[in-house]
Design an enzyme around this catalytic site. Sequence first.
Site, mmCIF file in Angstrom:
data_model
loop_
_atom_site.group_PDB
_atom_site.id
_atom_site.type_symbol
_atom_site.label_atom_id
_atom_site.label_comp_id
_atom_site.label_asym_id
_atom_site.label_seq_id
_atom_site.Cartn_x
_atom_site.Cartn_y
_atom_site.Cartn_z
ATOM 1 N N HIS A 1 -85.591 5.650 33.821
ATOM 2 C CA HIS A 1 -86.882 6.311 33.620
ATOM 3 C C HIS A 1 -87.718 6.285 34.892
ATOM 4 C CE1 HIS A 1 -86.738 7.318 29.414
ATOM 5 N NE2 HIS A 1 -86.494 6.070 29.036
ATOM 6 N N CYS B 1 -86.606 11.726 35.864
ATOM 7 C CA CYS B 1 -87.692 12.696 35.970
ATOM 8 C C CYS B 1 -88.353 12.597 37.349
ATOM 9 C CB CYS B 1 -88.729 12.451 34.886
ATOM 10 S SG CYS B 1 -88.123 12.651 33.203
#
Length: 209
Positions: free
Chosen positions: A110, A163
Amino acid sequence: MFRLRPQYKILPGQVYGNLQPSGRRKALIIAIQNYSVHGQLSCPHKDAKKMENLLRFTYGYREEDIVIMLDSPATPAHLQPTYTNIMRELRNLLADQQPGDTFAFHFAGHSDQIPNYDGTERDNRDECIITIDNQLIRDNDLNKYLVQPLLPGSRLYAFLDTCHSGTLLDLPHDRCSTACRLKRNSRPFGFSLANAGAAFGAFRQSRSN
Protein backbone atom coordinates in the site's frame (compact mmCIF):
# COMPACT_ATOMS: atom_id res chain seq x y z
CA MET A 1 6.66 1.54 -14.93
CA PHE A 2 5.37 2.02 -18.45
CA ARG A 3 2.53 -0.15 -19.63
CA LEU A 4 3.42 -1.62 -23.00
CA ARG A 5 1.30 -3.42 -25.53
CA PRO A 6 1.81 -7.23 -25.73
CA GLN A 7 4.05 -7.05 -28.82
CA TYR A 8 6.65 -5.16 -26.76
CA LYS A 9 7.17 -7.93 -24.21
CA ILE A 10 10.79 -8.94 -23.73
CA LEU A 11 11.27 -12.69 -23.55
CA PRO A 12 13.42 -14.26 -20.80
CA GLY A 13 17.08 -14.03 -21.76
CA GLN A 14 16.45 -11.27 -24.32
CA VAL A 15 18.16 -7.92 -23.79
CA TYR A 16 16.67 -4.68 -25.11
CA GLY A 17 19.00 -1.72 -25.58
CA ASN A 18 21.37 -1.29 -22.61
CA LEU A 19 19.33 -3.14 -20.02
CA GLN A 20 22.26 -5.32 -18.89
CA PRO A 21 25.35 -3.17 -18.33
CA SER A 22 28.53 -4.54 -16.81
CA GLY A 23 29.21 -4.36 -13.08
CA ARG A 24 27.72 -5.76 -9.92
CA ARG A 25 23.96 -6.24 -9.56
CA LYS A 26 22.08 -5.73 -6.31
CA ALA A 27 18.36 -5.73 -5.54
CA LEU A 28 15.96 -4.88 -2.75
CA ILE A 29 12.54 -6.55 -2.89
CA ILE A 30 9.83 -5.46 -0.43
CA ALA A 31 6.40 -7.09 -0.38
CA ILE A 32 3.72 -6.43 2.24
CA GLN A 33 0.26 -7.96 2.17
CA ASN A 34 -0.98 -8.46 5.74
CA TYR A 35 -1.71 -4.88 6.78
CA SER A 36 -3.62 -4.43 10.02
CA VAL A 37 -5.15 -1.07 9.07
CA HIS A 38 -5.05 -0.50 5.32
CA GLY A 39 -6.53 -3.76 4.07
CA GLN A 40 -5.18 -7.15 3.05
CA LEU A 41 -3.49 -7.77 -0.29
CA SER A 42 -3.30 -11.17 -1.95
CA CYS A 43 -0.37 -11.16 -4.39
CA PRO A 44 2.69 -9.21 -3.09
CA HIS A 45 4.50 -12.29 -1.74
CA LYS A 46 3.94 -14.26 -4.94
CA ASP A 47 5.09 -11.32 -7.04
CA ALA A 48 8.20 -10.92 -4.89
CA LYS A 49 9.18 -14.52 -5.61
CA LYS A 50 8.60 -14.05 -9.33
CA MET A 51 10.71 -10.90 -9.28
CA GLU A 52 13.50 -12.75 -7.47
CA ASN A 53 13.41 -15.53 -10.08
CA LEU A 54 13.46 -13.00 -12.91
CA LEU A 55 16.47 -11.18 -11.51
CA ARG A 56 18.42 -14.35 -10.71
CA PHE A 57 17.70 -16.57 -13.69
CA THR A 58 17.19 -14.00 -16.46
CA TYR A 59 19.37 -11.05 -15.47
CA GLY A 60 22.18 -12.73 -13.57
CA TYR A 61 21.70 -11.36 -10.06
CA ARG A 62 23.33 -13.51 -7.39
CA GLU A 63 21.15 -14.81 -4.57
CA GLU A 64 23.39 -13.19 -1.95
CA ASP A 65 22.97 -9.79 -3.63
CA ILE A 66 19.17 -9.78 -3.34
CA VAL A 67 17.55 -8.65 -0.09
CA ILE A 68 13.94 -9.79 0.30
CA MET A 69 11.66 -8.28 2.94
CA LEU A 70 8.31 -10.00 3.48
CA ASP A 71 5.76 -9.68 6.28
CA SER A 72 5.85 -13.43 6.75
CA PRO A 73 6.43 -15.50 9.91
CA ALA A 74 9.28 -17.21 8.06
CA THR A 75 11.10 -13.91 7.53
CA PRO A 76 13.79 -13.10 10.14
CA ALA A 77 13.06 -10.16 12.43
CA HIS A 78 15.70 -7.94 10.85
CA LEU A 79 14.08 -8.37 7.41
CA GLN A 80 10.47 -7.76 8.44
CA PRO A 81 9.33 -4.73 6.38
CA THR A 82 9.08 -2.29 9.28
CA TYR A 83 9.94 1.38 8.96
CA THR A 84 13.30 0.95 10.68
CA ASN A 85 14.31 -2.12 8.67
CA ILE A 86 13.26 -0.68 5.32
CA MET A 87 15.10 2.58 5.93
CA ARG A 88 18.24 0.61 6.80
CA GLU A 89 18.05 -1.46 3.61
CA LEU A 90 17.35 1.61 1.48
CA ARG A 91 20.61 3.09 2.77
CA ASN A 92 22.47 -0.18 2.25
CA LEU A 93 21.38 -0.84 -1.34
CA LEU A 94 23.66 1.75 -2.98
CA ALA A 95 26.14 2.09 -0.12
CA ASP A 96 29.11 0.31 -1.74
CA GLN A 97 28.34 0.96 -5.38
CA GLN A 98 30.87 1.36 -8.17
CA PRO A 99 30.35 3.04 -11.58
CA GLY A 100 28.58 0.57 -13.87
CA ASP A 101 26.65 -1.21 -11.13
CA THR A 102 22.96 -2.00 -11.61
CA PHE A 103 20.30 -1.88 -8.90
CA ALA A 104 16.72 -3.11 -8.81
CA PHE A 105 14.09 -1.95 -6.34
CA HIS A 106 10.72 -3.66 -6.10
CA PHE A 107 7.92 -2.58 -3.78
CA ALA A 108 4.51 -4.23 -3.62
CA GLY A 109 2.09 -2.99 -1.00
CA HIS A 110 0.00 0.00 0.00
CA SER A 111 0.93 3.64 -0.48
CA ASP A 112 -0.70 6.95 0.37
CA GLN A 113 -0.48 10.72 -0.09
CA ILE A 114 0.05 13.36 2.59
CA PRO A 115 0.07 17.17 2.41
CA ASN A 116 3.23 18.81 1.09
CA TYR A 117 4.06 22.18 2.63
CA ASP A 118 7.33 23.17 0.94
CA GLY A 119 5.98 23.75 -2.57
CA THR A 120 7.97 20.95 -4.20
CA GLU A 121 4.94 19.01 -5.49
CA ARG A 122 2.64 20.13 -8.31
CA ASP A 123 -0.38 18.70 -6.51
CA ASN A 124 0.82 19.82 -3.06
CA ARG A 125 1.03 16.20 -1.90
CA ASP A 126 3.89 13.87 -1.03
CA GLU A 127 3.58 10.21 -1.96
CA CYS A 128 4.52 7.58 0.63
CA ILE A 129 4.87 3.83 0.87
CA ILE A 130 3.30 2.24 3.94
CA THR A 131 5.34 -0.14 6.08
CA ILE A 132 4.02 -3.17 7.94
CA ASP A 133 4.02 -1.16 11.20
CA ASN A 134 1.85 1.49 9.48
CA GLN A 135 4.59 4.11 9.19
CA LEU A 136 5.12 6.25 6.09
CA ILE A 137 8.27 6.54 3.98
CA ARG A 138 8.01 9.63 1.80
CA ASP A 139 9.00 9.97 -1.83
CA ASN A 140 11.66 12.45 -0.66
CA ASP A 141 13.40 9.64 1.22
CA LEU A 142 13.12 7.19 -1.66
CA ASN A 143 14.71 9.78 -3.93
CA LYS A 144 17.39 10.57 -1.36
CA TYR A 145 18.55 6.97 -0.94
CA LEU A 146 17.77 5.41 -4.33
CA VAL A 147 18.24 8.18 -6.90
CA GLN A 148 20.54 10.92 -5.65
CA PRO A 149 23.49 8.64 -4.74
CA LEU A 150 23.66 6.97 -8.18
CA LEU A 151 27.14 7.29 -9.68
CA PRO A 152 27.75 8.00 -13.38
CA GLY A 153 27.25 4.76 -15.28
CA SER A 154 25.16 3.16 -12.54
CA ARG A 155 21.49 2.36 -13.04
CA LEU A 156 18.40 1.80 -10.97
CA TYR A 157 15.32 -0.08 -12.19
CA ALA A 158 12.31 0.50 -9.95
CA PHE A 159 9.18 -1.68 -10.00
CA LEU A 160 6.47 -0.03 -7.92
CA ASP A 161 3.35 -2.18 -7.66
CA THR A 162 1.32 0.30 -5.64
CA CYS A 163 -0.87 3.38 -5.90
CA HIS A 164 0.72 6.75 -6.79
CA SER A 165 3.67 4.91 -8.30
CA GLY A 166 4.30 7.48 -11.02
CA THR A 167 5.70 10.02 -8.58
CA LEU A 168 7.01 7.83 -5.76
CA LEU A 169 10.66 8.44 -6.66
CA ASP A 170 10.25 12.21 -7.07
CA LEU A 171 11.71 12.10 -10.57
CA PRO A 172 11.54 15.25 -12.70
CA HIS A 173 10.10 13.32 -15.64
CA ASP A 174 7.23 11.48 -13.93
CA ARG A 175 4.84 12.51 -16.72
CA CYS A 176 6.85 10.96 -19.54
CA SER A 177 4.36 8.10 -19.92
CA THR A 178 1.62 10.57 -20.82
CA ALA A 179 3.79 12.94 -22.87
CA CYS A 180 4.15 10.42 -25.70
CA ARG A 181 1.86 7.73 -27.07
CA LEU A 182 2.89 4.42 -28.58
CA LYS A 183 1.28 3.60 -31.90
CA ARG A 184 0.40 -0.03 -32.41
CA ASN A 185 2.97 -0.61 -35.13
CA SER A 186 5.74 1.60 -33.73
CA ARG A 187 8.68 0.76 -31.50
CA PRO A 188 9.24 2.35 -28.09
CA PHE A 189 11.42 5.43 -28.33
CA GLY A 190 13.48 7.54 -25.98
CA PHE A 191 16.23 6.27 -23.66
CA SER A 192 14.14 6.12 -20.49
CA LEU A 193 11.07 4.71 -22.20
CA ALA A 194 12.96 1.96 -24.00
CA ASN A 195 14.87 0.77 -20.97
CA ALA A 196 11.93 1.01 -18.58
CA GLY A 197 9.79 -0.79 -21.13
CA ALA A 198 12.28 -3.61 -21.45
CA ALA A 199 12.40 -4.14 -17.72
CA PHE A 200 8.62 -4.04 -17.44
CA GLY A 201 8.18 -6.36 -20.38
CA ALA A 202 10.47 -8.94 -18.84
CA PHE A 203 8.55 -8.78 -15.58
CA ARG A 204 5.23 -9.17 -17.36
CA GLN A 205 6.65 -12.21 -19.17
CA SER A 206 7.78 -13.77 -15.90
CA ARG A 207 4.34 -13.24 -14.37
CA SER A 208 2.68 -15.14 -17.20
CA ASN A 209 4.83 -18.27 -16.78
